[in-house]
Motif scaffolding. Structure first.
Motif, short mmCIF file in Angstrom:
data_model
loop_
_atom_site.label_atom_id
_atom_site.label_comp_id
_atom_site.label_asym_id
_atom_site.label_seq_id
_atom_site.Cartn_x
_atom_site.Cartn_y
_atom_site.Cartn_z
N CYS A 69 4.38 20.30 12.28
CA CYS A 69 5.12 19.27 11.55
C CYS A 69 5.03 17.92 12.25
CB CYS A 69 6.58 19.68 11.38
SG CYS A 69 6.82 21.12 10.31
N GLN A 70 5.11 17.94 13.58
CA GLN A 70 5.04 16.68 14.32
C GLN A 70 3.66 16.06 14.24
OE1 GLN A 70 7.57 15.01 15.60
NE2 GLN A 70 6.16 13.36 16.09
N PHE A 71 2.61 16.90 14.34
CA PHE A 71 1.25 16.39 14.18
C PHE A 71 1.08 15.72 12.82
CE2 PHE A 71 -0.73 19.51 17.40
CZ PHE A 71 -0.80 18.52 18.37
N ALA A 72 1.54 16.41 11.77
CA ALA A 72 1.38 15.87 10.42
C ALA A 72 2.12 14.54 10.27
CB ALA A 72 1.90 16.88 9.40
N TYR A 73 3.35 14.51 10.73
CA TYR A 73 4.16 13.30 10.59
C TYR A 73 3.55 12.12 11.34
CZ TYR A 73 8.34 10.36 10.43
OH TYR A 73 9.22 9.33 10.21
N TYR A 126 -8.06 11.70 2.33
CA TYR A 126 -7.10 12.46 3.13
C TYR A 126 -6.76 11.66 4.38
CZ TYR A 126 -8.25 16.49 0.20
OH TYR A 126 -8.43 17.33 -0.86
N ALA A 127 -5.49 11.69 4.76
CA ALA A 127 -5.09 11.03 6.00
C ALA A 127 -5.46 11.88 7.21
CB ALA A 127 -3.58 10.75 5.99
N MET A 128 -5.36 13.21 7.06
CA MET A 128 -5.66 14.09 8.19
C MET A 128 -6.04 15.47 7.69
SD MET A 128 -2.05 15.45 9.74
CE MET A 128 -3.01 16.60 10.72
N LEU A 186 0.64 27.53 6.56
CA LEU A 186 0.64 26.13 7.01
C LEU A 186 1.04 25.19 5.88
CD1 LEU A 186 -2.55 25.92 9.27
CD2 LEU A 186 -0.17 25.84 9.99
N ALA A 187 0.52 25.46 4.68
CA ALA A 187 0.84 24.61 3.53
C ALA A 187 2.34 24.65 3.24
CB ALA A 187 0.04 25.04 2.31
N GLN A 188 2.91 25.86 3.21
CA GLN A 188 4.34 25.99 2.94
C GLN A 188 5.19 25.37 4.04
OE1 GLN A 188 5.88 27.01 0.14
NE2 GLN A 188 3.79 27.05 -0.69
N LEU A 189 4.73 25.51 5.27
CA LEU A 189 5.45 24.91 6.39
C LEU A 189 5.56 23.40 6.23
CD1 LEU A 189 6.66 25.04 9.27
CD2 LEU A 189 4.33 24.88 10.15
N MET A 202 0.84 -1.19 0.00
CA MET A 202 0.00 0.00 0.00
C MET A 202 0.88 1.24 0.00
SD MET A 202 -2.94 1.14 2.77
CE MET A 202 -1.86 2.02 3.88
N GLU A 203 0.60 2.16 -0.92
CA GLU A 203 1.37 3.39 -0.99
C GLU A 203 1.06 4.27 0.21
OE1 GLU A 203 2.11 7.14 -4.08
OE2 GLU A 203 0.91 5.40 -4.68
N PHE A 204 2.11 4.85 0.80
CA PHE A 204 1.95 5.66 2.01
C PHE A 204 1.16 6.93 1.68
CE2 PHE A 204 3.02 7.93 5.83
CZ PHE A 204 3.26 6.92 6.76
N ASN A 205 0.11 7.17 2.43
CA ASN A 205 -0.78 8.31 2.20
C ASN A 205 -0.38 9.48 3.09
OD1 ASN A 205 -2.87 10.08 1.70
ND2 ASN A 205 -4.42 8.89 2.78
N ARG A 206 0.00 10.59 2.46
CA ARG A 206 0.32 11.82 3.20
C ARG A 206 -0.53 12.98 2.69
NH1 ARG A 206 5.85 9.81 3.14
NH2 ARG A 206 6.52 9.30 5.26
N ARG A 207 -1.77 12.69 2.32
CA ARG A 207 -2.67 13.76 1.87
C ARG A 207 -3.22 14.51 3.09
NH1 ARG A 207 -7.13 13.16 -2.35
NH2 ARG A 207 -6.48 15.33 -2.66
N ILE A 208 -3.08 15.82 3.07
CA ILE A 208 -3.51 16.66 4.19
C ILE A 208 -4.40 17.78 3.67
CG2 ILE A 208 -2.75 18.22 6.03
CD1 ILE A 208 -0.18 16.62 6.22
N LEU A 209 -5.49 18.05 4.39
CA LEU A 209 -6.41 19.14 4.05
C LEU A 209 -6.33 20.20 5.14
CD1 LEU A 209 -8.64 20.33 2.28
CD2 LEU A 209 -10.29 18.95 3.57
N ILE A 210 -6.09 21.45 4.75
CA ILE A 210 -6.04 22.58 5.69
C ILE A 210 -7.29 23.42 5.48
CG2 ILE A 210 -4.78 24.65 6.38
CD1 ILE A 210 -2.23 23.27 5.28
N VAL A 211 -8.07 23.61 6.55
CA VAL A 211 -9.34 24.33 6.45
C VAL A 211 -9.28 25.56 7.36
CG1 VAL A 211 -11.85 24.11 6.50
CG2 VAL A 211 -10.42 22.06 6.21
N ASP A 212 -9.26 26.75 6.75
CA ASP A 212 -9.19 28.00 7.51
C ASP A 212 -9.71 29.12 6.62
OD1 ASP A 212 -8.13 30.45 8.85
OD2 ASP A 212 -7.16 28.97 10.14
#
Length: 352
Positions: free
Chosen positions: A154-158, A86-88, A20-23, A1-11
């Motif tokens: 970054c730690q939350f995302a990882y 999305y993973a998160m 946040l996206a650039q970070l 299974m390919e590792f999923n790192r899809r993230i959605l930022i809602v603000d």
């Protein structure tokens, strides 16, 4: 299974979404100040730092942003339909004039129960207890107060992306395990058709996330090998040649072993000598998985049925699952106290 790192930022604030996206997109890279210091050091002292060995290992996220909760909901819907969830997601609490963070999380949780949610807020509109009660699934939700540190994001995302992927792998393995148990039950009932062996091999490949393997049987009367099914090999002749070269070792084994980088799992039932071979298994470095599965192969029909019924009760909630596994271990000890192989399996389950 390919590792999923899809993230959605809602603000609702576009500048914060972009920051946040650039970070996250630059996570793990040196900032401009550090790069400048490194460059000056090289020019003044003629000293060049060694290349960063971990540079290529840094996480690469796939980031999307939404300015309103309704927009985020629609994006999650589309992602699910495209089988690219999305993973998160990071969600701001106040987003006028549309849905607030609570409503957004509620609606998204309703269609995607797996997504990890981080609530971002600078206010005390809701307590943590309120958020848990309104949104549910507290094990898949975290809170962060503004202003926050970049390393926290970054730690939350990882961590949460890794958690999402681990749970998905666990769910996939549970489904393959159910198929494996059902088809092993057919073997115990003397259904030894090639189709049954194919399904067993398919379940093993899925469980261990491999695409290469085979199911073969030794026929002592004819003194020859028969390949019932295979996957990932160019042709059957390659398998037969390997079987003949390793024939003595394979026929002497009663337990899981390794031959030519293949995990060999014997299925001995009703006097047959059938072997499942799995290549490139993701869990090959951890023999515990193979030990458990091998003991499952050696179990009797009523033991298989007992394990199958208990396995069906396992939920996707990790703490609950661990508790259930320990209950299985206790049940096995009570029901099959005289069976040494089942007692070994019980011990392994209790060690989880």
């Amino acid at each position: 299974m390919e590792f999923n790192r899809r993230i959605l930022i809602v603000d609702d604030q576009s500048d914060l979404r972009e920051q946040l996206a650039q970070l996250l997109l630059n996570s793990g890279r040196q900032n401009k100040t550090a790069q400048l210091v490194k460059s000056m050091r090289a020019r003044l002292m003629g000293f060049v730092d060694a290349p960063d060995k971990n540079r290529d290992a840094m996480p690469k996220y796939d980031i999307d942003t939404a300015g309103q909760g309704q927009e985020a909901f629609e994006m999650v819907q589309v992602a699910l339909k495209q089988n690219a969830p999305y993973a998160m997601m990071f969600v701001d609490m106040r987003m006028p004039p549309g849905w607030d963070g609570i409503k957004t999380a509620q609606e998204i949780r309703r269609i995607d129960s797996n997504i990890e949610i981080v609530m971002m807020t600078a206010y005390a509109d809701y307590t943590q207890e309120d958020m848990v009660r309104e949104i549910g699934s507290p094990e898949k939700m975290l809170f962060i107060k503004k202003p926050f540190h970049s390393e926290e994001i970054c730690q939350f995302a990882y961590s949460l992306c890794a958690k999402w992927n681990n749970l998905m792998i666990e769910n996939i393995r549970r489904r393959w395990l159910e198929k494996l148990v059902l088809n092993l039950r057919k073997i115990k009932q003397q259904d030894t058709s090639s189709e049954t062996y194919h399904r067993i091999m398919e379940a093993y490949l899925g469980f261990f996330h491999s695409t290469k393997g085979f199911a073969a049987e030794w026929l002592p009367d004819r003194k020859e090998w028969v390949v019932h099914t295979f996957s990932g090999f160019p042709e059957q002749k390659v398998i037969l040649k390997m079987l003949k070269q390793n024939q003595t070792q394979m026929l002497d084994t009663n337990a899981q072993s390794k031959i030519e980088k293949l995990q060999i799992i014997p299925l001995r039932e009703h006097g047959t000598s059938v072997f499942i071979a799995i290549a490139d298994a993701e869990t090959s470095e951890d023999p515990t998985w193979f030990q458990c599965v091998n003991m499952l192969n050696l179990a009797s029909l009523d033991q298989i049925e007992f394990i199958r019924k208990i396995e069906q009760r396992l939920s996707g909630n990790l703490p609950v699952q661990v508790k259930e596994l320990r209950q299985i271990a206790d049940g096995l000890k009570r029901k099959y106290a005289d069976d040494p192989e089942i007692l070994k399996l019980s011990t392994l389950l209790n060690e989880i």
